[in-house]
Design a protein around this motif. Structure first.
Motif, PDB file in Angstrom:
ATOM      1  N   GLY A 114      39.321 -17.931  -2.899  1.00 35.94           N
ATOM      2  CA  GLY A 114      41.086 -16.598  -3.640  1.00 35.94           C
ATOM      3  C   GLY A 114      42.590 -17.425  -3.604  1.00 35.94           C
ATOM      4  N   LEU A 163      41.542 -21.126  -8.651  1.00 36.60           N
ATOM      5  CA  LEU A 163      41.176 -20.902  -9.709  1.00 36.60           C
ATOM      6  C   LEU A 163      41.236 -21.275 -10.556  1.00 36.60           C
ATOM      7  CD1 LEU A 163      40.816 -17.749  -7.803  1.00 36.60           C
ATOM      8  CD2 LEU A 163      39.036 -18.940  -7.906  1.00 36.60           C
ATOM      9  N   GLU A 193      36.561 -19.254  -6.082  1.00 35.14           N
ATOM     10  CA  GLU A 193      36.247 -18.173  -5.456  1.00 35.14           C
ATOM     11  C   GLU A 193      36.551 -17.740  -4.057  1.00 35.14           C
ATOM     12  OE1 GLU A 193      33.106 -17.330  -8.422  1.00 35.14           O
ATOM     13  OE2 GLU A 193      34.444 -16.637  -9.371  1.00 35.14           O
ATOM     14  N   LYS A 194      35.976 -18.291  -3.243  1.00 40.40           N
ATOM     15  CA  LYS A 194      35.568 -17.888  -1.886  1.00 40.40           C
ATOM     16  C   LYS A 194      36.845 -18.505  -1.347  1.00 40.40           C
ATOM     17  CE  LYS A 194      33.899 -21.155   0.528  1.00 40.40           C
ATOM     18  NZ  LYS A 194      32.675 -22.449   1.524  1.00 40.40           N
TER      19      LYS A 194
END
Length: 171
Positions: free
Chosen positions: A60, A65, A57-58
């Motif tokens: 992206g 993901l 998530e950090k």
């Protein structure tokens, strides 16, 4: 810092986690650990997959993901929580839609088919197996196609449609 490579044990990877630099290396370690724990302790696998998800998530990155949600789904599957498994697989597929020539999506779809097969929802299992087959054909992932045909054949065998099972098993 020591590089992670195939063949290194889980204990080594767990001990090295605090010292690993770079998101890509840490993600690989978390994926490997989540995958390793799926059959022996899915709760630990979920823990490592959740750590991977936080890093993904950090960053992206869509593939990161998708892979993190896939690992969560697989561990929930082994835990017997099919609802959470399918939920995580569906989240992974959202990110897979942006990836090309990648077997990640077809593997997730095939895993979902396995769940529906185990639940006795054979029509739904067939839909997912056929989607995995089409994805593998479209992406020229020939190594997966034979397995897809075999899986479809198994469902037809379970449905006692032996003629169709034989057709798919012979492909």
């Amino acid at each position: 810092w020591l590089p992670l490579s195939r063949g290194l044990g889980d204990v080594y990877k767990r001990q090295r986690l605090p010292y690993l630099k770079g998101d890509t290396i840490r993600l690989k370690a978390y994926y490997d650990l989540a995958n390793a724990y799926k059959t022996i302790n899915p709760n630990e696998g979920i823990k490592y997959a959740t750590e991977a998800l936080a890093i993904a998530e950090k960053t992206g990155m869509a593939r990161a993901l998708a892979a993190a949600y896939k690992e969560l789904g697989i561990n929930y599957y082994y835990k017997g929580n099919y609802i959470k498994a399918i939920d995580n697989f569906n989240k992974a597929l959202i990110y897979c839609n942006t990836l090309k020539k990648d077997n990640l999506a077809s593997g997730i779809v095939a895993q979902m088919a396995i769940i529906y097969q185990e639940l006795g929802q054979y029509d739904k299992a067939l839909q997912f197996y056929q989607k995995a087959l089409q994805d593998d054909i479209d992406n020229d992932l020939r190594e997966n196609v034979a397995g897809d045909y075999g899986n479809i054949g198994i469902v037809y065998l379970l449905l006692k449609n032996y003629a169709k099972a034989l057709v798919f098993d012979e492909n």
